[in-house]
Design an enzyme around this catalytic site. Structure first.
Site, mmCIF file in Angstrom:
data_model
loop_
_atom_site.group_PDB
_atom_site.id
_atom_site.type_symbol
_atom_site.label_atom_id
_atom_site.label_comp_id
_atom_site.label_asym_id
_atom_site.label_seq_id
_atom_site.Cartn_x
_atom_site.Cartn_y
_atom_site.Cartn_z
ATOM 1 N N PHE A 124 0.856 -1.184 0.000
ATOM 2 C CA PHE A 124 0.000 0.000 0.000
ATOM 3 C C PHE A 124 0.889 1.231 0.000
ATOM 4 O O PHE A 124 1.551 1.531 0.997
ATOM 5 C CB PHE A 124 -0.875 -0.045 1.246
ATOM 6 C CG PHE A 124 -1.906 1.048 1.351
ATOM 7 C CD1 PHE A 124 -2.905 1.174 0.416
ATOM 8 C CD2 PHE A 124 -1.891 1.928 2.437
ATOM 9 C CE1 PHE A 124 -3.885 2.159 0.545
ATOM 10 C CE2 PHE A 124 -2.850 2.912 2.582
ATOM 11 C CZ PHE A 124 -3.853 3.027 1.631
ATOM 12 N N ALA A 131 4.620 13.754 3.087
ATOM 13 C CA ALA A 131 3.219 13.484 3.431
ATOM 14 C C ALA A 131 3.156 12.221 4.277
ATOM 15 O O ALA A 131 2.904 11.129 3.773
ATOM 16 C CB ALA A 131 2.373 13.324 2.169
ATOM 17 N N GLU A 364 0.587 3.425 10.502
ATOM 18 C CA GLU A 364 -0.854 3.572 10.260
ATOM 19 C C GLU A 364 -1.478 4.641 11.145
ATOM 20 O O GLU A 364 -2.588 4.498 11.653
ATOM 21 C CB GLU A 364 -1.574 2.225 10.422
ATOM 22 C CG GLU A 364 -1.114 1.230 9.373
ATOM 23 C CD GLU A 364 -2.088 0.098 9.158
ATOM 24 O OE1 GLU A 364 -3.308 0.345 9.189
ATOM 25 O OE2 GLU A 364 -1.619 -1.028 8.940
ATOM 26 N N GLU A 368 -0.407 10.455 18.151
ATOM 27 C CA GLU A 368 -0.948 11.818 18.110
ATOM 28 C C GLU A 368 -2.110 11.919 17.124
ATOM 29 O O GLU A 368 -3.143 12.555 17.409
ATOM 30 C CB GLU A 368 0.162 12.805 17.743
ATOM 31 C CG GLU A 368 1.236 12.985 18.816
ATOM 32 C CD GLU A 368 2.237 11.841 18.896
ATOM 33 O OE1 GLU A 368 2.995 11.785 19.878
ATOM 34 O OE2 GLU A 368 2.269 10.991 17.974
#
Length: 386
Positions: A124, A131, A364, A368
């Site tokens: 994935f 990012a 994943e 936070e």
């Protein structure tokens, strides 16, 4: 959900997986970590057991189980080896889930039999150098050229990238549209311009493959787009909701392993002429581990059952992942303390559990980010003027 509430089917499944793990994976867990190489032999064993497609329908090559079974499997596998737990979770939740949930009938027929059976591994490709937590800040671009799409960009920290046959890739297809301009694509291994970079030399989970992936004028047909144009962000947010259940389960497995090792050690290690388990200071550590692990397991199982029932599990899965990952860090830290100086040695397994557990607080969605997700969902549920 406690163990007592598991159905007979789930209990039998749990025992089957545990027996398999104790026989096949656990004896070689240290070797897997030390070698730092992807254990393809283990994937083959997992495939034979049907564990590479637990929650997917048999018609697509899966085991026909549910999310709770899947969580149980990841927990049990991770109890022996975090590396194997991670590579399995990344393949099942992230590499296969998007096609299963959002793919066209043609895409499912083409890819799912290989993925659900474990004959083909999936990866994935979401995270980028700029990012990470800001997954909506994707910079990889896909430009339409006739009937094709041409993808350019870079991804990093991609689990299974070095061994995957199928890549799910997010890219911006409509600039200026924010998250509504992100779409997803299926890219096959060997596609010209697709390059997998050097394997990361990681602190823990050293038996799993984690690599950067580069896209240099990667040309794919229009049929490679996964779902609708501009729906990529919603797809991967939904995918991550489910993936957090498996990371929570992985964390529970690692914490359980740390507690079991601590119990064994504390009852055999003697100081002041008696086992250290006789001392209240050690007993309190063991009690805290057991209590927190039980609570974490309950959250993970509850989120899995809610998902299976078709309920909104976004908040639950974030809570499960957050709490279980932090419990794993506390449990593995205290396990090293119980072992004392021996806990700092690679001769004993608790230092490996500690190194492996840290990723659970990051991958994943960091702790936070989980707290932001939970707070956001709470405010939806309890608006000011309700």
């Amino acid at each position: 959900m406690s163990y007592a509430e598991l159905s007979e089917e789930h209990r039998l499944f749990q025992k089957t997986v545990r027996d398999f793990v104790d026989k096949v994976i656990k004896p070689r867990a240290k070797e897997i970590d030390n070698a730092g190489e992807f254990p393809m032999w283990c994937v083959e064993e997992l495939r034979k057991m049907g564990l590479m497609g637990v929650p997917y329908a048999e018609e697509w090559g899966g085991a026909g189980g549910d999310t709770l079974m899947y969580a149980i499997a990841i927990e049990e596998i991770s109890r022996a080896s975090g590396s194997i737990g991670l590579l399995t979770a990344a393949h099942v939740s992230l590499g296969t889930g998007p096609i299963y949930n959002f793919g066209t009938e043609e895409q499912k027929k083409k890819y799912l039999p290989g993925l659900c059976s474990g004959k083909v591994l999936g990866a994935f490709c979401l995270t980028e150098p700029q990012a990470g937590s800001d997954s909506g800040g994707t910079r990889t671009m896909a430009v339409q050229d006739g009937d094709d799409w041409v993808i350019n960009g870079a991804k990093n920290w991609i689990t299974n990238a070095g061994v995957a046959g199928v890549f799910i890739v997010t890219a911006v297809t409509d600039k200026g549209q924010g998250t509504d301009g992100i779409s997803s694509f299926i890219v096959e291994k060997g596609t010209p311009g697709l390059k997998v970079g050097k394997k990361e030399d990681k602190l823990g989970l050293r038996g799993s493959e984690t690599n950067p992936v580069f896209f240099e004028d990667v040309r794919v047909p229009a049929s490679a787009m996964l779902g609708l144009r501009g729906k990529g962000f919603k797809q991967f947010m939904k995918t991550l909701d489910g993936g957090r259940i498996s990371i929570g389960a992985m964390a529970v497995g690692l914490a359980q392993a740390a507690m079991e090792a601590s119990l064994d050690y504390a009852q055999t290690r003697e100081q002041f002429n008696r086992p250290i388990a006789a001392f209240q200071a050690i007993q309190f550590k063991l009690a805290d581990m057991a209590t927190e692990i039980a609570a974490a397991r309950h959250l993970v199982y509850d989120s899995a059952v809610t998902k299976d029932a078709g309920g909104n599990f976004t908040r639950l899965s974030a809570m499960a992942k957050l709490f279980a990952s932090e419990v794993a860090m506390r449990a593995t830290t205290q396990a090293i303390q119980v072992f004392g100086g021996n806990g700092y040695s690679t001769e004993y397994p608790v230092e490996r559990f500690f190194r492996d557990a840290k990723l659970c607080e990051i991958g994943e969605g960091t702790s936070e980010i989980q707290r932001l997700v939970i707070a956001r969902e709470l405010m939806k549920e309890y608006p000011v003027n309700r």
